[in-house]
Motif scaffolding. Sequence first.
Motif, PDB file in Angstrom:
ATOM      1  N   ILE A 119       0.839  -1.365   0.094  1.00  0.00           N
ATOM      2  CA  ILE A 119      -0.016  -0.003  -0.079  1.00  0.00           C
ATOM      3  C   ILE A 119       0.807   1.128   0.149  1.00  0.00           C
ATOM      4  N   ASN A 153      -9.422   8.580  -3.417  1.00  0.00           N
ATOM      5  CA  ASN A 153      -9.808   7.355  -2.277  1.00  0.00           C
ATOM      6  C   ASN A 153      -8.811   6.336  -2.903  1.00  0.00           C
ATOM      7  N   GLY A 154      -8.375   5.658  -1.690  1.00  0.00           N
ATOM      8  CA  GLY A 154      -7.597   4.516  -1.865  1.00  0.00           C
ATOM      9  C   GLY A 154      -6.090   4.619  -2.380  1.00  0.00           C
ATOM     10  N   SER A 155      -5.795   6.008  -2.145  1.00  0.00           N
ATOM     11  CA  SER A 155      -4.315   6.426  -2.111  1.00  0.00           C
ATOM     12  C   SER A 155      -3.345   6.145  -1.413  1.00  0.00           C
ATOM     13  N   GLY A 156      -3.660   5.746  -0.118  1.00  0.00           N
ATOM     14  CA  GLY A 156      -2.900   5.215   1.100  1.00  0.00           C
ATOM     15  C   GLY A 156      -2.770   6.206   2.006  1.00  0.00           C
ATOM     16  N   LYS A 157      -3.681   7.302   2.137  1.00  0.00           N
ATOM     17  CA  LYS A 157      -3.402   8.442   3.437  1.00  0.00           C
ATOM     18  C   LYS A 157      -3.891   7.612   4.734  1.00  0.00           C
ATOM     19  N   SER A 158      -4.932   7.197   4.812  1.00  0.00           N
ATOM     20  CA  SER A 158      -5.148   6.436   6.119  1.00  0.00           C
ATOM     21  C   SER A 158      -4.244   5.359   6.424  1.00  0.00           C
ATOM     22  N   THR A 159      -3.779   4.626   5.595  1.00  0.00           N
ATOM     23  CA  THR A 159      -2.780   3.733   5.789  1.00  0.00           C
ATOM     24  C   THR A 159      -1.457   4.260   6.362  1.00  0.00           C
ATOM     25  N   TYR A 197      -0.967  -3.839   9.348  1.00  0.00           N
ATOM     26  CA  TYR A 197       0.058  -3.648   8.377  1.00  0.00           C
ATOM     27  C   TYR A 197       1.626  -3.837   8.741  1.00  0.00           C
ATOM     28  N   HIS A 240     -10.324  15.507   2.403  1.00  0.00           N
ATOM     29  CA  HIS A 240     -10.912  15.750   0.942  1.00  0.00           C
ATOM     30  C   HIS A 240     -10.988  17.206   0.572  1.00  0.00           C
TER      31      HIS A 240
END
Length: 351
Positions: free
Chosen positions: A118, A138-144, A155, A305
């Motif tokens: 990720i 969305n899904g670019s890895g910010k929260s990860t 992770y 966002h």
Amino acid sequence: MVSRSSFCQRFAAGVGGLPTSIRNGAARAGDVGRARVPVVAGRVQLREKGVLVCGEEVGSLKTQSRRRWREGSSSSVTVSTNAMSAQLEEEPAAKGEARVILEVQGLRAVVADTRQEILNGVDLVIREGEVHAIMGKNGSGKSTLSKVLVGHPDYEVTGGTAIFKGENLFDKEPEERSHCGLFLSFQSPVEIPGVSNMDFLRMACNARRNARGLEELGPLEFYGFVAEKLTALNMDPRFLDRNVNEGFSGGEKKRNEILQLSVLEADMAILDEIDSGLDIDALRDVANAVVGLKKDNNAILMITHYQRLLDYIMPTYVHIMEAGRIVKTGDMSLAAQLEAGGYNAVQAMKM
Ligand SMILES: Nc1ncnc2c1ncn2[C@@H]1O[C@H](COP(=O)(O)OP(=O)(O)OP(=O)(O)O)[C@@H](O)[C@H]1O
């Protein structure tokens, strides 16, 4: 376990690729990351900011690194090793420059179960007094990224480094990261049935105070302390008697996260979409509370966002994340460009 001598022999032998997963020893995955090891005049050097090396030196390097951070004498630390010795070389902060509070270099992480990658080489430097915003599709890895920094077990770090206040973050258990002043407001705060907000906040506050060598606050003292925070957040004191997040609306949960942050007096707050689910008044209250928490010696990393939150908080830098990396950094005007033209317009400018 990798012994100190075999590890150091690898340096001395000038091995090009350092191991990235040294478990159970003094060094761990992420300590050495993808460091390049140039051979300089017959001597192998590891030059990676803040990286800790295995063996007995680790203790003293860590101690020195932490002490130097506290003393404010350097913005970052370079470790230089040869076969049998290790020493710290100071990289002085430029005059008047604030200290680096978090330095992330080449951070890579996978989902522990599936090994899906990720984070794909995140670089980020945050100094005291700064507010950084990370935006991205969305899904670019910010929260990860935020979860990896706090040690979420879903992770696994597979490369890179994260140095927080002069220490290797990945050396610490999640609770230790919290004790040393790292805070994450989760996108979906969890409910803790049976535990009152008041008890939870006091416990968390006292754990952090213990870690800072401060005396614990008793129930009455804590009530006085938290009451001020509630007022600043425009929160009803009855929140304190309710169980943590149980039955809270989405907006109430977000306010409660900021209440936790203000009680913990964190050095660095990572705020993951604190604007989601807030009504207009709540957004203003939460944003103003965050502005009130900004100090010269702390820092904020916000994931959002929308420009509307940034208009209140005015970040120092705005970053765009894409496919697990930060691909563009700018100021508030970058958020305005995104709002106006979307990610495709900004991507086109990159070319
Ligand atoms: N525990 C997990 N298991 C499987 N896939 C995951 C896990 N965590 C993250 N991912 C995947 O990694 C990618 C990045 O997720 P992440 O939540 O970091 O994105 P984000 O940029 O925060 O997105 P959003 O803006 O929608 O909140 C997504 O494709 C997501 O499905």
